[in-house]
Write a protein that holds these residues in place. Structure first.
Motif, PDB file in Angstrom:
ATOM      1  N   LEU A 285     -28.108 -60.418  74.397  1.00  0.00           N
ATOM      2  CA  LEU A 285     -28.296 -59.901  75.751  1.00  0.00           C
ATOM      3  C   LEU A 285     -29.044 -60.869  76.667  1.00  0.00           C
ATOM      4  N   SER A 286     -29.067 -62.135  76.315  1.00  0.00           N
ATOM      5  CA  SER A 286     -29.845 -63.107  77.084  1.00  0.00           C
ATOM      6  C   SER A 286     -29.318 -63.312  78.495  1.00  0.00           C
ATOM      7  N   ASP A 287     -28.051 -63.013  78.744  1.00  0.00           N
ATOM      8  CA  ASP A 287     -27.465 -63.251  80.062  1.00  0.00           C
ATOM      9  C   ASP A 287     -27.654 -62.084  81.033  1.00  0.00           C
ATOM     10  N   GLN A 288     -28.232 -60.989  80.594  1.00  0.00           N
ATOM     11  CA  GLN A 288     -28.414 -59.817  81.458  1.00  0.00           C
ATOM     12  C   GLN A 288     -29.700 -59.908  82.257  1.00  0.00           C
ATOM     13  N   ARG A 289     -29.660 -59.410  83.505  1.00  0.00           N
ATOM     14  CA  ARG A 289     -30.841 -59.407  84.379  1.00  0.00           C
ATOM     15  C   ARG A 289     -31.782 -58.256  84.057  1.00  0.00           C
ATOM     16  N   TYR A 290     -31.274 -57.219  83.421  1.00  0.00           N
ATOM     17  CA  TYR A 290     -32.040 -56.024  83.080  1.00  0.00           C
ATOM     18  C   TYR A 290     -31.554 -55.518  81.730  1.00  0.00           C
ATOM     19  N   LEU A 291     -32.299 -54.601  81.133  1.00  0.00           N
ATOM     20  CA  LEU A 291     -31.938 -54.059  79.825  1.00  0.00           C
ATOM     21  C   LEU A 291     -31.895 -52.534  79.893  1.00  0.00           C
ATOM     22  N   LEU A 292     -30.807 -51.961  79.406  1.00  0.00           N
ATOM     23  CA  LEU A 292     -30.658 -50.513  79.286  1.00  0.00           C
ATOM     24  C   LEU A 292     -30.497 -50.183  77.811  1.00  0.00           C
ATOM     25  N   THR A 293     -31.292 -49.233  77.332  1.00  0.00           N
ATOM     26  CA  THR A 293     -31.243 -48.878  75.921  1.00  0.00           C
ATOM     27  C   THR A 293     -31.200 -47.369  75.753  1.00  0.00           C
ATOM     28  N   LEU A 294     -30.301 -46.919  74.892  1.00  0.00           N
ATOM     29  CA  LEU A 294     -30.239 -45.528  74.473  1.00  0.00           C
ATOM     30  C   LEU A 294     -30.692 -45.514  73.024  1.00  0.00           C
ATOM     31  N   ALA A 295     -31.814 -44.868  72.744  1.00  0.00           N
ATOM     32  CA  ALA A 295     -32.383 -44.852  71.394  1.00  0.00           C
ATOM     33  C   ALA A 295     -32.295 -43.441  70.817  1.00  0.00           C
ATOM     34  N   ASP A 296     -31.458 -43.275  69.810  1.00  0.00           N
ATOM     35  CA  ASP A 296     -31.271 -41.981  69.165  1.00  0.00           C
ATOM     36  C   ASP A 296     -32.295 -41.853  68.038  1.00  0.00           C
ATOM     37  N   LEU A 297     -33.236 -40.935  68.214  1.00  0.00           N
ATOM     38  CA  LEU A 297     -34.335 -40.761  67.264  1.00  0.00           C
ATOM     39  C   LEU A 297     -34.175 -39.525  66.384  1.00  0.00           C
ATOM     40  N   ARG A 298     -33.045 -38.859  66.486  1.00  0.00           N
ATOM     41  CA  ARG A 298     -32.880 -37.569  65.811  1.00  0.00           C
ATOM     42  C   ARG A 298     -32.949 -37.661  64.290  1.00  0.00           C
ATOM     43  N   ARG A 299     -32.732 -38.859  63.726  1.00  0.00           N
ATOM     44  CA  ARG A 299     -32.775 -38.998  62.262  1.00  0.00           C
ATOM     45  C   ARG A 299     -33.941 -39.866  61.785  1.00  0.00           C
ATOM     46  N   VAL A 300     -34.919 -40.084  62.653  1.00  0.00           N
ATOM     47  CA  VAL A 300     -36.095 -40.874  62.272  1.00  0.00           C
ATOM     48  C   VAL A 300     -37.024 -40.014  61.424  1.00  0.00           C
ATOM     49  N   GLU A 301     -37.462 -40.578  60.301  1.00  0.00           N
ATOM     50  CA  GLU A 301     -38.403 -39.881  59.429  1.00  0.00           C
ATOM     51  C   GLU A 301     -39.838 -40.311  59.699  1.00  0.00           C
ATOM     52  N   ASP A 302     -40.021 -41.606  59.995  1.00  0.00           N
ATOM     53  CA  ASP A 302     -41.373 -42.107  60.230  1.00  0.00           C
ATOM     54  C   ASP A 302     -41.281 -43.483  60.880  1.00  0.00           C
ATOM     55  N   VAL A 303     -42.418 -43.914  61.415  1.00  0.00           N
ATOM     56  CA  VAL A 303     -42.532 -45.238  62.022  1.00  0.00           C
ATOM     57  C   VAL A 303     -43.768 -45.902  61.426  1.00  0.00           C
ATOM     58  N   GLU A 304     -43.586 -47.085  60.846  1.00  0.00           N
ATOM     59  CA  GLU A 304     -44.736 -47.808  60.305  1.00  0.00           C
ATOM     60  C   GLU A 304     -45.734 -48.110  61.415  1.00  0.00           C
ATOM     61  N   PRO A 305     -47.016 -47.964  61.156  1.00  0.00           N
ATOM     62  CA  PRO A 305     -48.019 -48.279  62.173  1.00  0.00           C
ATOM     63  C   PRO A 305     -47.922 -49.714  62.694  1.00  0.00           C
ATOM     64  N   ALA A 306     -47.506 -50.653  61.852  1.00  0.00           N
ATOM     65  CA  ALA A 306     -47.395 -52.055  62.275  1.00  0.00           C
ATOM     66  C   ALA A 306     -46.331 -52.250  63.355  1.00  0.00           C
ATOM     67  N   CYS A 307     -45.432 -51.283  63.515  1.00  0.00           N
ATOM     68  CA  CYS A 307     -44.389 -51.388  64.552  1.00  0.00           C
ATOM     69  C   CYS A 307     -44.998 -51.447  65.951  1.00  0.00           C
ATOM     70  N   ARG A 308     -46.094 -50.769  66.150  1.00  0.00           N
ATOM     71  CA  ARG A 308     -46.721 -50.756  67.481  1.00  0.00           C
ATOM     72  C   ARG A 308     -47.058 -52.170  67.936  1.00  0.00           C
ATOM     73  N   ARG A 309     -47.666 -52.927  67.050  1.00  0.00           N
ATOM     74  CA  ARG A 309     -48.021 -54.308  67.387  1.00  0.00           C
ATOM     75  C   ARG A 309     -46.770 -55.156  67.589  1.00  0.00           C
ATOM     76  N   SER A 310     -45.768 -54.952  66.730  1.00  0.00           N
ATOM     77  CA  SER A 310     -44.528 -55.724  66.846  1.00  0.00           C
ATOM     78  C   SER A 310     -43.819 -55.459  68.163  1.00  0.00           C
ATOM     79  N   ILE A 311     -43.776 -54.205  68.588  1.00  0.00           N
ATOM     80  CA  ILE A 311     -43.122 -53.854  69.847  1.00  0.00           C
ATOM     81  C   ILE A 311     -43.906 -54.412  71.027  1.00  0.00           C
ATOM     82  N   ALA A 312     -45.217 -54.272  70.987  1.00  0.00           N
ATOM     83  CA  ALA A 312     -46.052 -54.772  72.082  1.00  0.00           C
ATOM     84  C   ALA A 312     -45.978 -56.294  72.201  1.00  0.00           C
ATOM     85  N   ALA A 313     -45.658 -56.975  71.095  1.00  0.00           N
ATOM     86  CA  ALA A 313     -45.604 -58.437  71.103  1.00  0.00           C
ATOM     87  C   ALA A 313     -44.303 -58.994  71.677  1.00  0.00           C
TER      88      ALA A 313
END
Length: 136
Positions: free
Chosen positions: A46-74
């Motif tokens: 997606l490097s050629d796009q001026r903006y980013l649109l994301t649809l995130a389906d969370l209906r089957r998520v069981e858990d999120v590792e705490p380390a993900c917060r830092r990874s996303i923020a980075a």
């Protein structure tokens, strides 16, 4: 971008729907390594796009590792972004809001997000955001 493209990241599936929508279907546990793989894929595809649109389906998520917060923020990306989350537990919503607010403040990102119970209104909101980002 004319062709549908898909990648598997852990148990999750990332699909690019032309012209500019990234659909993430999460299953099971979201791990920090998945976030790194997602960021690399997004940079590559997606490097050629001026903006980013994301649809995130969370209906089957069981858990999120705490380390993900830092990874996303980075993740560094100055483009305007809109993410529509479908489903997700109350706990996940609280964590997502904390991460998004930190990204807005510390990484100076233009980031909009909303939670939806179903996919159709999420897609409608993303279409509205597309018009906003394109300046229509």
């Amino acid at each position: 971008m004319s062709a549908l493209r898909q990648a598997v990241i852990g148990e999750h599936v990332a699909t690019i729907e032309p012209p500019d929508l990234l659909v993430l279907s999460f299953r099971g546990v979201i791990r920090a390594s998945h976030v790194a793989d997602y960021a690399a894929m997004r940079t590559e595809l997606l490097s050629d796009q001026r903006y980013l649109l994301t649809l995130a389906d969370l209906r089957r998520v069981e858990d999120v590792e705490p380390a993900c917060r830092r990874s996303i923020a980075a993740i560094r990306d100055d483009r305007a972004q809109a993410t529509a989350f479908v489903g997700g537990s109350f706990r996940f919503r609280v964590v997502a809001e904390l991460i998004a607010n930190a990204a807005r403040i510390f990484a100076h990102r233009k980031l909009a997000f909303r939670f939806f119970p179903e996919e159709a209104p999420a897609r409608a909101w993303l279409a509205e955001m597309r018009r906003t980002f394109r300046g229509v």
